[in-house]
Design a protein around this motif. Structure first.
Motif: not given
Length: 132
Positions: A3-14, A27-31, A104-112, A130-131
């Motif tokens: 298991t790779i243990d990571k910490i991520a920041w959820l920053r949601l706007e609009a 691919v994109y990753y959460l910061p 980049i700011w992504l929406t649920y449409a960018d899930r893939e 929220r997304l």
């Protein structure tokens, strides 16, 4: 199983979520990222966001937003990522740091376009409204 243990920041706007793409990645990753020995979750979050996005997380504002686990992108089967997510306020301007090629700011449409563990997080945020 590893298991790779990571910490991520959820920053949601609009209804969009902040995401990053590291140099050489497809691919994109959460910061966020992996903790250094002896670091707490919040210390890891502050350090990683400073390195990746040149912004300063306000440690006292950090709130645990969930922990998610999935197959690690680009790794052998059986290697998973456990992503512990936090929301938090920040100061400064969000700009790509040395490790990040693009933010980049992504929406649920960018899930893939995101890693498997981030897809689980996108599902959770979308189901909770929220997304977008």
């Amino acid at each position: 199983m590893t298991t790779i243990d990571k910490i991520a920041w959820l920053r949601l706007e609009a209804g969009k979520i902040l995401s990053t793409r590291s140099r050489g990645k497809d691919v994109y990753y959460l910061p966020g990222g992996k903790r250094e020995p002896g670091e707490s979750d919040i210390q890891t979050l502050v350090r990683e966001i400073g390195e990746e996005l040149t912004a300063t997380i306000a440690p006292d504002s950090a709130v645990h937003a969930g922990t998610f686990e999935a197959q690690a992108h680009g790794h052998a089967i059986g290697i998973t990522v456990r992503m512990t997510c936090y929301t938090a306020d920040y100061q400064g301007t969000l700009e790509p740091g040395s490790e990040v090629q693009e933010l980049i700011w992504l929406t649920y449409a960018d899930r893939e376009r995101v890693s498997p563990v981030d897809q689980l997080i996108f599902d959770h945020l979308h189901q909770s409204g929220r997304l977008l």
